[in-house]
Design a protein around this motif. Structure first.
Motif, PDB file in Angstrom:
ATOM      1  N   VAL A   1      -5.282   5.348  -4.705  1.00 20.03           N
ATOM      2  CA  VAL A   1      -4.854   5.845  -3.875  1.00 20.03           C
ATOM      3  C   VAL A   1      -5.793   7.394  -3.289  1.00 20.03           C
ATOM      4  O   VAL A   1      -6.232   8.208  -4.373  1.00 20.03           O
ATOM      5  CB  VAL A   1      -3.760   6.616  -5.002  1.00 20.03           C
ATOM      6  CG1 VAL A   1      -3.063   7.456  -4.325  1.00 20.03           C
ATOM      7  CG2 VAL A   1      -2.800   5.776  -5.115  1.00 20.03           C
TER       8      VAL A   1
ATOM      9  N   THR B   1       6.114   5.632  -6.372  1.00 18.65           N
ATOM     10  CA  THR B   1       5.507   5.964  -5.492  1.00 18.65           C
ATOM     11  C   THR B   1       4.306   6.586  -6.448  1.00 18.65           C
ATOM     12  O   THR B   1       4.529   7.855  -7.464  1.00 18.65           O
ATOM     13  CB  THR B   1       6.184   7.578  -4.538  1.00 18.65           C
ATOM     14  OG1 THR B   1       7.094   6.338  -3.899  1.00 18.65           O
ATOM     15  CG2 THR B   1       4.874   8.401  -4.231  1.00 18.65           C
TER      16      THR B   1
ATOM     17  N   ASP C   1       0.807  -0.736   0.181  1.00 23.12           N
ATOM     18  CA  ASP C   1      -0.250   0.629   0.119  1.00 23.12           C
ATOM     19  C   ASP C   1       0.710   1.036  -0.188  1.00 23.12           C
ATOM     20  O   ASP C   1       1.341   1.509   1.524  1.00 23.12           O
ATOM     21  CB  ASP C   1      -0.821  -0.004   0.989  1.00 23.12           C
ATOM     22  CG  ASP C   1      -1.986   1.437   0.812  1.00 23.12           C
ATOM     23  OD1 ASP C   1      -1.862   2.293   0.848  1.00 23.12           O
ATOM     24  OD2 ASP C   1      -2.788   0.491   1.950  1.00 23.12           O
ATOM     25  N   PRO C   2       0.460   2.065  -1.307  1.00 21.42           N
ATOM     26  CA  PRO C   2       1.709   3.113  -0.822  1.00 21.42           C
ATOM     27  C   PRO C   2       1.631   4.377   0.004  1.00 21.42           C
ATOM     28  O   PRO C   2       2.613   4.760   0.608  1.00 21.42           O
ATOM     29  CB  PRO C   2       1.291   4.340  -2.314  1.00 21.42           C
ATOM     30  CG  PRO C   2      -0.039   2.861  -2.525  1.00 21.42           C
ATOM     31  CD  PRO C   2      -0.195   2.567  -1.796  1.00 21.42           C
ATOM     32  N   ASP C   3       0.256   4.320   0.627  1.00 17.61           N
ATOM     33  CA  ASP C   3      -0.180   4.873   1.829  1.00 17.61           C
ATOM     34  C   ASP C   3       0.447   4.416   3.956  1.00 17.61           C
ATOM     35  O   ASP C   3       0.883   5.016   4.428  1.00 17.61           O
ATOM     36  CB  ASP C   3      -1.024   5.437   2.360  1.00 17.61           C
ATOM     37  CG  ASP C   3      -1.598   6.366   1.011  1.00 17.61           C
ATOM     38  OD1 ASP C   3      -1.194   6.881   1.012  1.00 17.61           O
ATOM     39  OD2 ASP C   3      -2.592   6.428   1.038  1.00 17.61           O
ATOM     40  N   ASN C   4       0.684   3.243   3.642  1.00 12.24           N
ATOM     41  CA  ASN C   4       1.498   1.947   4.279  1.00 12.24           C
ATOM     42  C   ASN C   4       2.108   0.929   4.183  1.00 12.24           C
ATOM     43  O   ASN C   4       1.154  -0.656   3.912  1.00 12.24           O
ATOM     44  CB  ASN C   4      -0.169   1.831   5.295  1.00 12.24           C
ATOM     45  CG  ASN C   4       0.094   1.012   6.570  1.00 12.24           C
ATOM     46  OD1 ASN C   4       1.155   0.472   6.509  1.00 12.24           O
ATOM     47  ND2 ASN C   4      -0.912   0.018   6.976  1.00 12.24           N
TER      48      ASN C   4
ATOM     49  N   PRO D   1      -4.380  10.969  -6.827  1.00 14.09           N
ATOM     50  CA  PRO D   1      -5.119  10.779  -6.373  1.00 14.09           C
ATOM     51  C   PRO D   1      -5.729   9.081  -7.708  1.00 14.09           C
ATOM     52  O   PRO D   1      -5.679   9.950  -8.560  1.00 14.09           O
ATOM     53  CB  PRO D   1      -5.929  11.260  -5.466  1.00 14.09           C
ATOM     54  CG  PRO D   1      -5.791  12.424  -5.497  1.00 14.09           C
ATOM     55  CD  PRO D   1      -4.307  12.544  -6.236  1.00 14.09           C
TER      56      PRO D   1
ATOM     57  N   ARG E   1      -5.324  13.110  -0.320  1.00 16.77           N
ATOM     58  CA  ARG E   1      -4.893  13.538   0.713  1.00 16.77           C
ATOM     59  C   ARG E   1      -5.636  14.745   1.816  1.00 16.77           C
ATOM     60  O   ARG E   1      -5.902  15.677   0.797  1.00 16.77           O
ATOM     61  CB  ARG E   1      -3.319  13.655   1.685  1.00 16.77           C
ATOM     62  CG  ARG E   1      -2.814  12.661   1.106  1.00 16.77           C
ATOM     63  CD  ARG E   1      -1.088  12.644   1.838  1.00 16.77           C
ATOM     64  NE  ARG E   1      -0.633  11.755   1.632  1.00 16.77           N
ATOM     65  CZ  ARG E   1      -0.538  10.664   2.917  1.00 16.77           C
ATOM     66  NH1 ARG E   1      -1.527  10.642   3.613  1.00 16.77           N
ATOM     67  NH2 ARG E   1       0.582   9.581   2.726  1.00 16.77           N
TER      68      ARG E   1
END
Length: 186
Positions: A87, A52, A12-15, A56, A90
């Motif tokens: 994605v 990365t 997961d790119p955020d985690n 979104p 944010r």
């Protein structure tokens, strides 16, 4: 998989600790070739590329694994695996605090303090603080569905000017503080 097995892992790119795709391969991988398409126009090579996403959206990440040498155990045909990557945008804006009150002048010594506190990522009551003249208010109620915040001063207020301050932190960690004044008349 055995101790010498190799895996293709998509995180997961955020985690980075959260796996969202994994393929175990045979331990004999020296002649494998990995070609990646991340779904946003970017490509990569190798068993463990880094990528990365910069915007979104929903992407399909695909890896094609093929052998660069002769056929091994009948595995001459390239194999591919794809995973959907979402994605999220944010949340960088703090909660919105508006429709505050009381404002102006009131005769009530213990007026109901009110505000509307809203945010796209949500706000929990535990992350809202409301004070009058630096003292925490009591009987704080927050209806998240409509953003309604109400409270009472801790004790009766003396005639004069008073300052209310609301500090709210949304579920994304963004903070907003709003201050307003009102007067209690004799």
């Amino acid at each position: 998989a055995g101790a010498k097995a190799v895996s293709i892992v998509i995180h997961d790119p955020d985690n980075a600790a959260k796996r969202i795709g994994c393929v175990d391969l045979a331990p004999d991988t020296a002649d494998l070739r990995y070609d990646w398409s991340f779904g946003d126009g970017a490509t990569g090579a190798g068993a463990d590329p880094t990528h990365t996403y910069t915007a979104p959206g929903t992407y399909w990440a695909t890896v094609i694994v093929s052998r660069s040498g002769p056929s091994h155990h009948g595995a001459a045909t390239p194999v591919s695996a794809s995973v959907k990557v979402v994605v999220a945008a944010r949340d960088t804006a703090g909660p919105r605090v508006r429709l505050v009150g009381p404002t102006g002048t009131t005769r009530k010594k213990r007026p109901t303090l009110r505000a509307t506190v809203t945010d796209a990522s949500g706000v929990r009551k535990a992350r809202i603080t409301i004070t009058v003249d630096g003292r925490k208010a009591t009987r704080v109620r927050y209806v998240a569905r409509i953003g309604r915040l109400t409270a009472l001063p801790a004790k009766k207020l003396k005639p004069g000017r008073h300052t209310v301050r609301v500090v709210a932190v949304d579920n994304a960690g963004n903070r907003t503080a709003k201050t307003w004044r009102f007067r209690v008349r004799r």
